[in-house]
Design a protein around this motif. Sequence first.
Motif, short mmCIF file in Angstrom:
data_model
loop_
_atom_site.label_atom_id
_atom_site.label_comp_id
_atom_site.label_asym_id
_atom_site.label_seq_id
_atom_site.Cartn_x
_atom_site.Cartn_y
_atom_site.Cartn_z
N CYS A 192 0.75 -1.00 0.02
CA CYS A 192 -0.09 0.17 0.03
C CYS A 192 0.89 1.21 -0.05
O CYS A 192 1.73 1.15 0.62
N PRO A 193 0.64 2.18 -0.83
CA PRO A 193 1.41 3.41 -0.85
C PRO A 193 1.27 4.20 0.47
O PRO A 193 0.47 4.02 1.03
N LEU A 194 2.46 4.79 0.62
CA LEU A 194 2.51 5.67 1.77
C LEU A 194 1.59 6.70 1.82
O LEU A 194 1.40 7.59 0.81
N LEU B 191 -17.06 -2.69 -1.97
CA LEU B 191 -15.69 -2.27 -2.49
C LEU B 191 -15.42 -2.74 -3.97
O LEU B 191 -16.17 -3.45 -4.46
N VAL B 192 -14.96 -1.75 -4.52
CA VAL B 192 -14.68 -1.87 -6.19
C VAL B 192 -13.90 -3.35 -6.44
O VAL B 192 -14.30 -4.31 -7.18
N GLU B 193 -12.69 -3.55 -5.49
CA GLU B 193 -11.92 -4.47 -5.77
C GLU B 193 -11.51 -4.99 -4.62
O GLU B 193 -10.86 -4.14 -3.79
N ALA B 194 -11.18 -6.40 -4.22
CA ALA B 194 -10.72 -6.72 -3.01
C ALA B 194 -9.11 -7.05 -3.32
O ALA B 194 -8.86 -7.35 -4.46
N VAL C 55 -8.93 2.01 1.11
CA VAL C 55 -10.11 1.98 0.28
C VAL C 55 -9.86 2.63 -1.00
O VAL C 55 -10.20 1.82 -2.21
N GLU C 56 -8.88 3.80 -1.09
CA GLU C 56 -8.64 4.27 -2.40
C GLU C 56 -7.71 3.27 -3.13
O GLU C 56 -7.95 3.23 -4.16
N VAL C 57 -6.97 2.66 -2.47
CA VAL C 57 -5.86 1.49 -3.16
C VAL C 57 -6.62 0.69 -3.67
O VAL C 57 -6.28 0.01 -4.73
#
Lengths: 438, 329
Positions: free
Chosen positions: A27-29, A293-296, A311-313
């Motif tokens: 996950c990006p910082l 969610l769009v994608e798990a 959630v954004e990721v």
Amino acid sequence: MQLKTFPGGLHPPDNKQWSAHKPIEDCPLPEELVVPLGQHIGAPAVPCVAVGDLVKRGQVIGEAKGFVSVPVHAPTSGEVIAVEDRPHPMGRDLPAVVIRADGEDAWGDLLAPLDIAIAGIDELRQRILSCGIVGMGGATFPAHVKLSPPDEKPIDTLILNGVECEPFLTADHRLMLEESDRILSGIAVLQKILGVRQTFIGIEANKPDAIERLSRACADLPVEVIPLEVKYPQGAEKQLILACVGREVPSGGLPMDVGVVVQNVGTCAAIADAVLRGIPLIERIATISGPALVEAKNLRVRIGTPLRKLVEVCGGTRVEPAKIIMGGPMMGMTQLSLEVPAIRGTSGLLLFTADQVSTRPEGPCIRCGRCVRACPAHILPTTIAAYARLDLFEEAEAYNALDCIECGCCTYSCPAALPLVQSIRYAKNAILAKRRKV
Amino acid sequence: MANQLYLSSSPHFSSGESTDRLMRQVIYALLPAAAVSVYMFGLPALVTLLICTLASIGFEAVCQKLMGRPRTLGDGSAALTGILLALNLPASSPWWMSLIGAFVAIVIAKQIYGGLGCNPFNPALVARVVLLISFPVQMTRWTAPAPLSLSFDSVTSATPLGQAKEAVMLHGALPADLAAGFGDFFLGRMGGSLGEVSALALLLGGLYLIWKKVITWHTPVSYLATVVVFSGIFWLVDGTRYPDPLFHLLTGGLLLGAFFMATDMVTTPVTPRGMLVFGVGCGLLTVLIRLFGGYPEGVSFAILLMNAATPLIDRYTQPKKFGFVLEKA
């Protein structure tokens, strides 16, 4: 072959198909991380940084206070912009260190790697404490405490918990598949500390790839992988011990009373990092899933990352979530907002839509006995809950309310939609509060 | 962000099982038996079924209104009680008797105790016993099967259990042709109350309930097995006075009782061990009443007596809690 298990329990739909095949992603910082000082059972850490301080990744920002406590570390490099109460996943505002990331993600001075062939047992335990390792299955109990059994409780068995019986969650599954070497290194450390005679890894049979992978990796090691029946709550500590070695932890007792220590596979991997690389617990793997969610995804998340970022990721939400759950659907905690941070116990984040939220009104108990049959603690949930609702706590205690492990099987199975485990929890709190007073 | 976020204590998942669905499943399971009874006894059976069911629903609605309780007709429990009551009555039951039965079942045996979940005794059985004691003539005037009859003037016939009991009392021995009727008993060609006539239909319904996990096997199996073993002992001792176990199984209200009344969740034990004890107790009492009691049939009394023993059974059949260890002396 008859798979090992425990009596009681049930089979909720596992919903793991959404994320089970997704490799772990970093996950990006985020720009800002909120690191709570209390992320574990026991006394919260005491902050040792002040606003304006520059911190490095892995640097201690809160020190352990007492035996049942662990330090807290900076998940990335940056500037401390606040040390104050912030919304915590437990549902209240609690002390936290807020760090504005500088984007460098520069490591601070790490503790030196230890050679387990040479290092003393106390040194290993001290390292596990210094790196802030806690139970990552969700309970967040400090690992060094579990690894310091008193002399009168000899430990002969180590069990690694790779069951992951909560629906939706696949973080441990991916860890076992992708990073089994970390787990095996951790096992070696744990074996050295405990001096155990036997080591098992318990995995539910719905993860055949993980079972195969670890079995192969353990072929030449004194470690046995045990496939377990798919049944909730197979991963509950006492139920897992019963299934793996046939020992029943006495009521009110701890695993060490039957010579067993249980550690989650994620904890075990974190222990390997701490001992062999000097890396403190500043990140974990979490499953982000749920129908809203769009994608798990399975994400490697820095502690302190706001849930919104996770959630954004995952591509954001498909529909407005009606329930935000940290952890699994059976024992996780609902959240007031996505602004709270991921913490060391965050095994998952689930976004449910209104369809998944049961608002069915409760009816009278029809004594169908479903809760009784499902209860893995073998107590009478409906009876205890009925007493609890009348504030008859002595009666609730006489019916073994304190033996409840709060797995939620009773409420799950109740056709009258009664909040059984919730009522029992209420009774347990009242009974324990009274005991403390006496 | 959502305008409305639900906060709740875990779990956040549910099996989706509901009281309504359970009651509906039991009603479905009773349909074969109800259909056979309508086929065998014709219009009077249908009328009895309708009066009992509608009156039960009506009394439940009136009670809830008068007592200021929430209306819960949708849970299907009143309809189920009505159907069970009808299946416990003779086809020739006069309309007023069905009405009284429904009143006793719903108002006296259920709502006065606090409604669904609070009644200690099976409402349909309480009603049956009240009617049996109050109107012994009407309650034992069994109609001979007359498939698809539209007539209310029926030929009466004794039940097989009644015939057996009478023969033993008068002649000291069972009638010679007792075993001849097994095929008829199985399919439902015998005298009796609506729901006890077809063993096949009841068995189908019972197995459906077990398959659908509405009930567990514990109570029916322990009940029926006890009847077979206990009556078998008497039969082996003196086969001329005591009917054989198969006769006991197929006649009277045993299958209806074992699958549909002794498994009534509200009035029976909650633990599997308790259910076994309950079933064994019902079996022993049923055989004792049938062989030595004043009535030819003992299922209703047996289940009601065991209902009374349910709190005691629950108390002494609590499961051994996880990690239970005897206190060291």
